[in-house]
Design a protein around this motif. Structure first.
Motif, PDB file in Angstrom:
ATOM      1  N   VAL A  95       2.779 -16.517  -5.658  1.00 21.95           N
ATOM      2  CA  VAL A  95       3.385 -15.832  -4.512  1.00 21.95           C
ATOM      3  C   VAL A  95       4.190 -14.615  -4.947  1.00 21.95           C
ATOM      4  CG1 VAL A  95       5.170 -16.034  -2.731  1.00 21.95           C
ATOM      5  CG2 VAL A  95       3.367 -17.773  -2.920  1.00 21.95           C
ATOM      6  N   LEU A  96       4.999 -14.742  -6.005  1.00 22.52           N
ATOM      7  CA  LEU A  96       5.827 -13.619  -6.436  1.00 22.52           C
ATOM      8  C   LEU A  96       4.973 -12.459  -6.945  1.00 22.52           C
ATOM      9  CD1 LEU A  96       8.811 -15.439  -8.197  1.00 22.52           C
ATOM     10  CD2 LEU A  96       8.733 -14.443  -5.905  1.00 22.52           C
ATOM     11  N   GLU A  97       3.929 -12.775  -7.687  1.00 22.38           N
ATOM     12  CA  GLU A  97       3.030 -11.729  -8.180  1.00 22.38           C
ATOM     13  C   GLU A  97       2.370 -10.997  -7.017  1.00 22.38           C
ATOM     14  OE1 GLU A  97      -1.196 -11.362 -10.645  1.00 22.38           O
ATOM     15  OE2 GLU A  97      -0.173 -13.291 -10.452  1.00 22.38           O
ATOM     16  N   ARG A  98       1.887 -11.754  -6.022  1.00 25.18           N
ATOM     17  CA  ARG A  98       1.262 -11.126  -4.868  1.00 25.18           C
ATOM     18  C   ARG A  98       2.292 -10.353  -4.058  1.00 25.18           C
ATOM     19  NH1 ARG A  98      -3.657 -12.465  -3.589  1.00 25.18           N
ATOM     20  NH2 ARG A  98      -3.650 -12.327  -5.863  1.00 25.18           N
ATOM     21  N   GLY A  99       3.503 -10.885  -4.023  1.00 22.92           N
ATOM     22  CA  GLY A  99       4.571 -10.199  -3.301  1.00 22.92           C
ATOM     23  C   GLY A  99       4.918  -8.849  -3.902  1.00 22.92           C
ATOM     24  N   ARG A 100       4.945  -8.765  -5.219  1.00 23.33           N
ATOM     25  CA  ARG A 100       5.216  -7.482  -5.874  1.00 23.33           C
ATOM     26  C   ARG A 100       4.161  -6.447  -5.478  1.00 23.33           C
ATOM     27  NH1 ARG A 100       6.378 -11.101 -10.182  1.00 23.33           N
ATOM     28  NH2 ARG A 100       8.636 -11.163 -10.608  1.00 23.33           N
ATOM     29  N   PHE A 101       2.927  -6.899  -5.409  1.00 25.43           N
ATOM     30  CA  PHE A 101       1.852  -5.985  -5.002  1.00 25.43           C
ATOM     31  C   PHE A 101       2.046  -5.533  -3.555  1.00 25.43           C
ATOM     32  CE2 PHE A 101      -2.255  -5.264  -2.964  1.00 25.43           C
ATOM     33  CZ  PHE A 101      -2.775  -4.279  -3.776  1.00 25.43           C
ATOM     34  N   ILE A 102       2.368  -6.472  -2.684  1.00 26.86           N
ATOM     35  CA  ILE A 102       2.556  -6.131  -1.269  1.00 26.86           C
ATOM     36  C   ILE A 102       3.645  -5.084  -1.098  1.00 26.86           C
ATOM     37  CG2 ILE A 102       3.332  -7.029   0.968  1.00 26.86           C
ATOM     38  CD1 ILE A 102       2.042  -9.727   0.173  1.00 26.86           C
ATOM     39  N   LEU A 103       4.735  -5.242  -1.807  1.00 27.50           N
ATOM     40  CA  LEU A 103       5.865  -4.332  -1.644  1.00 27.50           C
ATOM     41  C   LEU A 103       5.560  -2.924  -2.140  1.00 27.50           C
ATOM     42  CD1 LEU A 103       8.779  -6.750  -2.599  1.00 27.50           C
ATOM     43  CD2 LEU A 103       8.125  -5.966  -0.318  1.00 27.50           C
ATOM     44  N   GLN A 104       4.498  -2.756  -2.871  1.00 32.80           N
ATOM     45  CA  GLN A 104       4.080  -1.428  -3.328  1.00 32.80           C
ATOM     46  C   GLN A 104       3.171  -0.720  -2.319  1.00 32.80           C
ATOM     47  OE1 GLN A 104       2.153  -2.229  -7.053  1.00 32.80           O
ATOM     48  NE2 GLN A 104       4.051  -2.774  -8.115  1.00 32.80           N
ATOM     49  N   GLN A 105       2.740  -1.443  -1.278  1.00 36.01           N
ATOM     50  CA  GLN A 105       1.762  -0.887  -0.346  1.00 36.01           C
ATOM     51  C   GLN A 105       2.441  -0.084   0.764  1.00 36.01           C
ATOM     52  OE1 GLN A 105      -1.523  -1.365  -1.354  1.00 36.01           O
ATOM     53  NE2 GLN A 105      -0.277  -2.218  -3.023  1.00 36.01           N
ATOM     54  N   GLU A 106       1.861   1.058   1.066  1.00 36.00           N
ATOM     55  CA  GLU A 106       2.388   1.888   2.141  1.00 36.00           C
ATOM     56  C   GLU A 106       1.956   1.344   3.501  1.00 36.00           C
ATOM     57  OE1 GLU A 106       2.528   6.331   1.203  1.00 36.00           O
ATOM     58  OE2 GLU A 106       0.768   5.669   0.062  1.00 36.00           O
ATOM     59  N   ASN A 107       2.807   1.564   4.503  1.00 37.00           N
ATOM     60  CA  ASN A 107       2.503   1.225   5.896  1.00 37.00           C
ATOM     61  C   ASN A 107       2.265  -0.260   6.133  1.00 37.00           C
ATOM     62  OD1 ASN A 107       1.620   4.188   5.425  1.00 37.00           O
ATOM     63  ND2 ASN A 107       1.780   4.050   7.662  1.00 37.00           N
ATOM     64  N   ILE A 108       2.759  -1.088   5.227  1.00 33.46           N
ATOM     65  CA  ILE A 108       2.666  -2.542   5.367  1.00 33.46           C
ATOM     66  C   ILE A 108       4.072  -3.124   5.447  1.00 33.46           C
ATOM     67  CG2 ILE A 108       2.032  -4.710   4.210  1.00 33.46           C
ATOM     68  CD1 ILE A 108      -0.368  -3.299   5.378  1.00 33.46           C
ATOM     69  N   ASP A 109       4.325  -3.929   6.471  1.00 32.53           N
ATOM     70  CA  ASP A 109       5.582  -4.652   6.605  1.00 32.53           C
ATOM     71  C   ASP A 109       5.329  -6.122   6.292  1.00 32.53           C
ATOM     72  OD1 ASP A 109       7.013  -2.393   7.417  1.00 32.53           O
ATOM     73  OD2 ASP A 109       6.497  -2.706   9.526  1.00 32.53           O
TER      74      ASP A 109
END
Length: 356
Positions: free
Chosen positions: A142-156
């Motif tokens: 989850v944390l690894e995937r979360g780091r990726f998510i937080l790098q994405q533009e226009n995604i909340d």
């Protein structure tokens, strides 16, 4: 003139179930919301209109086509896509779903690109695998995937969630819900990000709330069968105070004959490639209904008349033993509706959907 077969539904009972759930969730000691799931009704416009008139702010469904229907009825109603988005439908997801359940990194990246191109922000709930072996990342990822998510533009990244009982039959427990809450805390501690939504599952998780075993902090459930059939799906029990008979299936009798109970002649396979077995009860009165396996899973139906017994059927015929009942051609036979029956009957274009 009435068209058969048909699925009758009660608006007043649907409203009662809505209000029961609203009262249940509003009486909790912590903030927790629920979203009605319309996939079993294919987001039928008349049913969606009832939900909207009861003040629903968000509707969930597995199909983009159904969310498009919801948006056509109310652009203000938020929509939640329950099935993980397919890459082929990313553009439509951004247009018709305000929030998506996600797990795959590739999908998240494509959602980000599409949201940026459309000039909008898209909300996502990261699904976590807690043992049922359907969708979701493993807790340790989850944390690894979360780091990726937080790098994405226009995604909340608004939340985390899980799904239980649908594939593996694994029950939601207080321990599994606590595991989700621990992940929320880890995300805040390790990534400095707070997820507001902790979606604890579907109608099978409702029993935890009813029994007082849901841990405070679970903030969301996704409810379809509980709303439409008044059932919690962990053990399949009827919920006291909710209607289980919003829907009734009706079909017309097209033949009544006294016949034998065992087919005569050399036997092979039936229309579905099976070799059926038959109980020899001698000659008896048999009725044929104009409905079949193309319309509903007939083995799931329960006749409202206790004297009627379902013997079987083919793609477009259902055969009954009507016992001593004086059944005639043109009579209408009614059945109780289970979730599989509701799902397939609503999907079938040959079954009319009628407000009772």
């Amino acid at each position: 003139m009435a068209k058969f077969p048909r699925l009758l539904w009660s608006e007043s009972k649907l409203r009662d179930n809505m209000r029961y759930l609203n009262n249940l969730f509003s009486s909790c000691a912590w903030p927790i919301a629920w979203t009605p799931v319309t996939k079993a009704t294919c987001a039928h416009p008349d049913i969606v209109k009832v939900l909207l008139s009861e003040g629903v702010a968000e509707i969930a469904d597995s199909r983009i086509e159904n969310l498009k229907q919801v948006k056509s009825l109310s652009s203000a109603c938020r929509t939640l896509l329950l099935r993980l988005p397919g890459l082929h439908e990313i553009t439509d997801v951004i247009q018709y779903a305000d929030t998506s359940l996600v797990s795959e990194q590739t999908t998240i990246a494509r959602l980000s690109d599409a949201a940026k191109a459309a000039g909008v922000r898209h909300r996502i709930i990261l699904m976590v695998e807690l043992g049922d072996l359907r969708e979701g990342v493993l807790p340790q990822h989850v944390l690894e995937r979360g780091r990726f998510i937080l790098q994405q533009e226009n995604i909340d990244w608004c939340g985390i969630g899980t799904n239980l009982t649908c594939y593996g039959g694994i029950l939601p427990t207080r321990e599994k819900m606590t595991q989700l809450l621990d992940l929320k805390a880890s995300i805040a501690r390790e990534l400095g990000h707070v997820v507001d939504v902790v979606s604890g599952g579907n109608s099978s998780s409702l029993s935890l709330l009813l029994d007082g075993n849901m841990p405070a902090g679970i903030s969301h459930l996704r409810l379809g069968e509980a709303l439409l059939l008044g059932r919690e799906t962990a053990q399949g029990g009827q919920i006291a105070g909710m209607h289980g008979d919003i829907f009734t299936l009706e079909a017309e009798v097209i033949e009544v004959q006294v016949k034998g109970s065992v087919p005569e002649g050399e036997r092979g396979m039936d229309a579905f490639g099976k070799t059926p077995e038959f109980e020899d009860i001698g000659d008896h009165t048999r009725a044929i209904l104009a409905i079949g396996k193309q319309d509903v899973p007939i083995e799931e139906l329960v006749p409202l008349d206790d004297n009627v017994r379902i013997l079987g059927g083919s793609s477009d015929h259902m055969i009954l033993d009507v016992g001593s009942d004086a059944v005639r051609v043109g009579d209408i036979v009614a059945f109780r509706v289970s979730y599989p029956v509701l799902l397939q009957a609503m999907t079938s274009p040959y079954v009319a959907k009628t407000r009772a």
